[in-house]
Write a protein that holds these residues in place. Structure first.
Motif, PDB file in Angstrom:
ATOM      1  N   LEU A   8       8.132  21.618 -14.580  1.00 47.13           N
ATOM      2  CA  LEU A   8       8.757  22.658 -14.950  1.00 47.13           C
ATOM      3  C   LEU A   8       7.971  23.614 -15.759  1.00 47.13           C
ATOM      4  O   LEU A   8       7.454  23.203 -16.693  1.00 47.13           O
ATOM      5  N   HIS A   9       7.918  25.129 -15.449  1.00 44.88           N
ATOM      6  CA  HIS A   9       7.133  25.830 -16.321  1.00 44.88           C
ATOM      7  C   HIS A   9       8.111  26.694 -17.040  1.00 44.88           C
ATOM      8  O   HIS A   9       9.001  27.311 -16.473  1.00 44.88           O
ATOM      9  N   VAL A  10       8.048  26.566 -18.454  1.00 42.16           N
ATOM     10  CA  VAL A  10       9.023  27.056 -19.234  1.00 42.16           C
ATOM     11  C   VAL A  10       8.273  28.401 -19.772  1.00 42.16           C
ATOM     12  O   VAL A  10       7.314  28.324 -20.496  1.00 42.16           O
ATOM     13  N   VAL A  11       8.829  29.514 -19.854  1.00 44.25           N
ATOM     14  CA  VAL A  11       8.249  30.896 -20.425  1.00 44.25           C
ATOM     15  C   VAL A  11       9.035  30.679 -21.801  1.00 44.25           C
ATOM     16  O   VAL A  11      10.062  31.274 -22.103  1.00 44.25           O
ATOM     17  N   ALA A  12       8.490  30.294 -22.761  1.00 47.48           N
ATOM     18  CA  ALA A  12       8.901  29.868 -24.169  1.00 47.48           C
ATOM     19  C   ALA A  12       8.925  31.183 -25.022  1.00 47.48           C
ATOM     20  O   ALA A  12       9.700  31.607 -25.939  1.00 47.48           O
ATOM     21  N   ASN A  13       7.837  31.894 -24.990  1.00 50.46           N
ATOM     22  CA  ASN A  13       7.673  33.252 -25.606  1.00 50.46           C
ATOM     23  C   ASN A  13       7.175  34.414 -24.752  1.00 50.46           C
ATOM     24  O   ASN A  13       6.629  34.394 -23.836  1.00 50.46           O
ATOM     25  N   GLY A  14       7.934  35.695 -25.075  1.00 44.88           N
ATOM     26  CA  GLY A  14       7.399  36.814 -24.350  1.00 44.88           C
ATOM     27  C   GLY A  14       8.290  37.062 -23.221  1.00 44.88           C
ATOM     28  O   GLY A  14       8.932  36.185 -22.843  1.00 44.88           O
ATOM     29  N   THR A  15       7.705  37.782 -22.511  1.00 40.57           N
ATOM     30  CA  THR A  15       8.341  38.238 -21.249  1.00 40.57           C
ATOM     31  C   THR A  15       7.193  38.139 -20.037  1.00 40.57           C
ATOM     32  O   THR A  15       6.346  37.938 -20.097  1.00 40.57           O
ATOM     33  N   MET A  16       8.007  37.622 -18.915  1.00 36.18           N
ATOM     34  CA  MET A  16       7.331  37.246 -17.764  1.00 36.18           C
ATOM     35  C   MET A  16       6.990  38.604 -17.214  1.00 36.18           C
ATOM     36  O   MET A  16       7.869  39.215 -16.912  1.00 36.18           O
ATOM     37  N   THR A  17       5.684  38.929 -16.929  1.00 36.57           N
ATOM     38  CA  THR A  17       5.451  40.210 -16.302  1.00 36.57           C
ATOM     39  C   THR A  17       4.308  39.629 -14.946  1.00 36.57           C
ATOM     40  O   THR A  17       4.136  38.530 -14.890  1.00 36.57           O
ATOM     41  N   GLY A  18       4.090  40.466 -14.285  1.00 38.63           N
ATOM     42  CA  GLY A  18       3.425  40.368 -12.920  1.00 38.63           C
ATOM     43  C   GLY A  18       2.176  39.726 -13.260  1.00 38.63           C
ATOM     44  O   GLY A  18       1.789  38.565 -12.678  1.00 38.63           O
ATOM     45  N   GLN A  19       1.353  40.179 -14.192  1.00 35.37           N
ATOM     46  CA  GLN A  19       0.028  39.393 -14.550  1.00 35.37           C
ATOM     47  C   GLN A  19       0.290  37.989 -15.121  1.00 35.37           C
ATOM     48  O   GLN A  19      -0.287  36.963 -14.791  1.00 35.37           O
ATOM     49  N   TYR A  21       2.890  36.145 -14.337  1.00 35.64           N
ATOM     50  CA  TYR A  21       3.442  35.341 -13.364  1.00 35.64           C
ATOM     51  C   TYR A  21       2.104  34.854 -12.451  1.00 35.64           C
ATOM     52  O   TYR A  21       2.146  33.767 -12.050  1.00 35.64           O
ATOM     53  N   ILE A  22       1.125  35.665 -12.043  1.00 34.66           N
ATOM     54  CA  ILE A  22      -0.051  35.245 -11.258  1.00 34.66           C
ATOM     55  C   ILE A  22      -0.683  34.212 -12.151  1.00 34.66           C
ATOM     56  O   ILE A  22      -1.131  33.107 -11.507  1.00 34.66           O
ATOM     57  N   ASP A  23      -1.055  34.526 -13.629  1.00 32.78           N
ATOM     58  CA  ASP A  23      -1.740  33.301 -14.368  1.00 32.78           C
ATOM     59  C   ASP A  23      -1.041  32.353 -14.591  1.00 32.78           C
ATOM     60  O   ASP A  23      -2.027  31.071 -14.581  1.00 32.78           O
ATOM     61  N   GLU A  24       0.265  32.255 -14.657  1.00 29.00           N
ATOM     62  CA  GLU A  24       0.923  31.088 -15.165  1.00 29.00           C
ATOM     63  C   GLU A  24       1.364  30.278 -13.997  1.00 29.00           C
ATOM     64  O   GLU A  24       1.759  28.882 -14.092  1.00 29.00           O
ATOM     65  N   VAL A  25       1.736  30.722 -13.054  1.00 30.96           N
ATOM     66  CA  VAL A  25       2.786  30.318 -11.811  1.00 30.96           C
ATOM     67  C   VAL A  25       1.833  30.277 -10.551  1.00 30.96           C
ATOM     68  O   VAL A  25       1.632  29.308  -9.801  1.00 30.96           O
ATOM     69  N   GLN A  26       1.381  31.488 -10.119  1.00 32.24           N
ATOM     70  CA  GLN A  26       0.952  31.790  -8.829  1.00 32.24           C
ATOM     71  C   GLN A  26      -0.486  30.904  -8.569  1.00 32.24           C
ATOM     72  O   GLN A  26      -0.597  30.158  -7.701  1.00 32.24           O
ATOM     73  N   LEU A  27      -1.634  31.130  -9.610  1.00 30.70           N
ATOM     74  CA  LEU A  27      -2.880  30.566  -9.177  1.00 30.70           C
ATOM     75  C   LEU A  27      -2.654  28.966  -9.700  1.00 30.70           C
ATOM     76  O   LEU A  27      -3.274  28.260  -8.926  1.00 30.70           O
ATOM     77  N   PRO A  28      -2.052  28.551 -10.728  1.00 31.08           N
ATOM     78  CA  PRO A  28      -2.141  27.104 -10.986  1.00 31.08           C
ATOM     79  C   PRO A  28      -1.251  26.262 -10.071  1.00 31.08           C
ATOM     80  O   PRO A  28      -1.733  24.981 -10.059  1.00 31.08           O
ATOM     81  N   HIS A  29      -0.365  26.886  -9.600  1.00 33.70           N
ATOM     82  CA  HIS A  29       0.875  26.200  -8.827  1.00 33.70           C
ATOM     83  C   HIS A  29       1.082  26.539  -7.299  1.00 33.70           C
ATOM     84  O   HIS A  29       0.777  25.665  -6.437  1.00 33.70           O
ATOM     85  N   VAL A  30       1.295  27.769  -7.049  1.00 34.12           N
ATOM     86  CA  VAL A  30       1.663  28.118  -5.701  1.00 34.12           C
ATOM     87  C   VAL A  30       0.278  27.988  -4.878  1.00 34.12           C
ATOM     88  O   VAL A  30       0.178  27.469  -3.700  1.00 34.12           O
TER      89      VAL A  30
END
Length: 144
Positions: A8-19, A21-30
């Protein structure tokens, strides 16, 4: 996905932006899932605004990741909504409910890891029925 899940990836601080999302979800997981599954991999997100940026689409294209095309704001067709519901019920039913952000994050992470894989598999496998129902109802809400 059937027979698996990411942590589970938790966005604990700040807002999820496109970049982000790429850095934290797309590249390391998808990207890793796509590599493991191969050419039959189709990615489904939830049509959030940050998922629909040109930067995200360019990233998906560059990685050869096919995105499932579907309508915005269609929770009946998005299996993750069922998982969020199950996860929320598990956290709400804890003997010691979370009292701050850190314990909430820990509770969600622990409960995510405990959700039975069969539940995830069943939700994914229900997609054919969901789509058929949506077509039959001409896009209307699917009664459960």
């Amino acid at each position: 996905m059937i027979n698996g899940r990411t942590r589970l990836h938790v966005v604990a601080n700040g807002t999820m932006t496109g970049q982000r999302y790429i850095d934290e979800v797309q590249l390391p997981h998808v990207r890793l899932f796509r590599g493991a599954v191969g050419d039959t991999f189709v990615f489904m997100d939830n049509n959030a605004t940050c998922h629909r940026t040109l930067t995200v689409q360019d990233c998906l294209d560059s990685e050869g990741i096919q995105r499932l095309v579907w309508t915005a704001r269609s929770p009946d067709l998005n299996p993750i909504e069922n998982m969020w519901d199950a996860l929320g019920r598990q956290v709400a039913g804890r003997n010691y409910p979370p009292t701050n952000k850190n314990t909430l994050i820990r509770a969600f992470t622990e409960e995510w890891d405990k959700l039975p894989q069969q539940l995830l598999d069943n939700v994914v496998q229900s997609m054919v029925r969901r789509v058929e129902s949506c077509i039959t109802l001409h896009g209307g809400h699917i009664p459960y």
